[in-house]
Design a protein around this motif. Structure first.
Motif, short mmCIF file in Angstrom:
data_model
loop_
_atom_site.label_atom_id
_atom_site.label_comp_id
_atom_site.label_asym_id
_atom_site.label_seq_id
_atom_site.Cartn_x
_atom_site.Cartn_y
_atom_site.Cartn_z
N GLY A 246 2.85 2.46 -6.07
CA GLY A 246 2.87 0.98 -5.04
C GLY A 246 3.54 -0.13 -5.67
O GLY A 246 3.78 -0.96 -4.29
N ARG B 227 -3.13 0.77 -2.76
CA ARG B 227 -3.00 -1.01 -2.68
C ARG B 227 -2.94 -1.47 -3.91
O ARG B 227 -4.01 -1.29 -4.67
CB ARG B 227 -4.05 -0.70 -2.11
N THR C 150 0.85 -1.22 0.51
CA THR C 150 -0.24 -0.36 0.31
C THR C 150 0.85 1.51 -0.28
O THR C 150 1.94 1.33 0.57
CB THR C 150 -0.77 -0.10 1.29
N THR D 125 0.67 6.15 0.48
CA THR D 125 -0.47 7.09 0.41
C THR D 125 0.25 8.23 -0.06
O THR D 125 1.69 8.19 -0.30
CB THR D 125 -0.76 7.20 2.04
N ASP E 288 -4.89 7.33 -1.80
CA ASP E 288 -4.51 5.84 -1.41
C ASP E 288 -4.59 5.14 -1.93
O ASP E 288 -5.56 4.25 -3.09
CB ASP E 288 -5.07 5.96 0.10
#
Ligand code: MYA
Length: 176
Positions: free
Chosen positions: A90, A122, A56, A58, A120
């Motif tokens: 990511g 993922r 993940t 951010t 965000d």
């Protein structure tokens, strides 16, 4: 978020690479001249993402006036680039190189110029050479209901051998 993108339900769990940055550290740009993350790209987004736990990441983005599309709001293509890059960075936490083959964006709300977005990203899982990822953008510092995302994305990436994939084009790249 609304989408027609289908995430297979039989994905293998994403695995963090052995030799990648630790959670809390900045994920290094993969190419200094990249439009998305390259610090030397003259007109780029200069996006920076921080590694999270697992696979993940951010980040934050200030929606600058140069990103305008419709009057006073971000251009949809810019937001697509932001999502592409945030998921791509990511994905580098898996310690491999992959390129986007499908990018699906849900533009849920208009995003005004001057907004600061939280990103965000993922990785959802893998299937052979395919890597599925998702990302959301929420408004920072606003009273928007409980951090509801203003946009979201799904991406399908395919793992490549960087030397074979970029070998034929590497000499066309802009030099630092
Ligand atoms: C040096 C470091 C560099 C770092 C760079 C980047 C890092 C970060 C990036 C940052 C962010 C920026 C990122 C950017 O902007 S990346 C820039 C935009 N993307 C591209 O330029 C990619 C262009 N496409 C290709 O070059 C080829 O299609 C590749 C090489 C990807 C695959 O061609 P190849 O002949 O090798 O393989 P294959 O055709 O057998 O396919 C393999 C598997 O993939 C599946 N498949 C393929 N297409 C689709 C599709 N549309 N929907 C669903 N599935 C699809 C396919 O079914 C198969 O699955 P499976 O049968 O195995 O299950």
């Amino acid at each position: 978020m609304r989408t027609t993108f289908v995430v297979p339900d039989d994905l293998d769990a994403p695995r963090r690479g052995d030799d990648v940055v630790a959670p809390g550290d900045t994920i290094p740009p993969h190419n200094p001249m990249c439009y998305g993350c390259g610090p030397r790209s003259p007109h780029g987004l200069h996006l920076s993402m921080i590694a999270g736990e697992g696979v993940t990441a951010t980040g934050e983005l200030l929606v600058e006036p140069r990103f305008e599309g419709g009057p006073g709001v971000i251009h949809g293509g810019i937001l697509a680039s932001v999502f592409d890059e945030s998921m791509g960075l990511g994905l580098m936490l898996m310690g491999l190189t992959a390129v986007t083959v499908v990018l699906d964006i849900d533009y849920a709300r208009p995003v005004p110029i001057g907004t600061r977005l939280r990103l965000d990203a993922r990785v959802l899982g893998t299937r052979r050479r395919q890597v599925y990822a998702e990302a959301t953008a929420t408004v920072l510092g606003a009273d928007r209901a409980a951090g509801e995302p203003v946009a979201g994305a799904h991406g399908l990436f395919v793992i490549v051998d960087p030397h074979a994939h970029f070998g034929p084009t590497r000499d066309l790249g802009q030099k630092e």
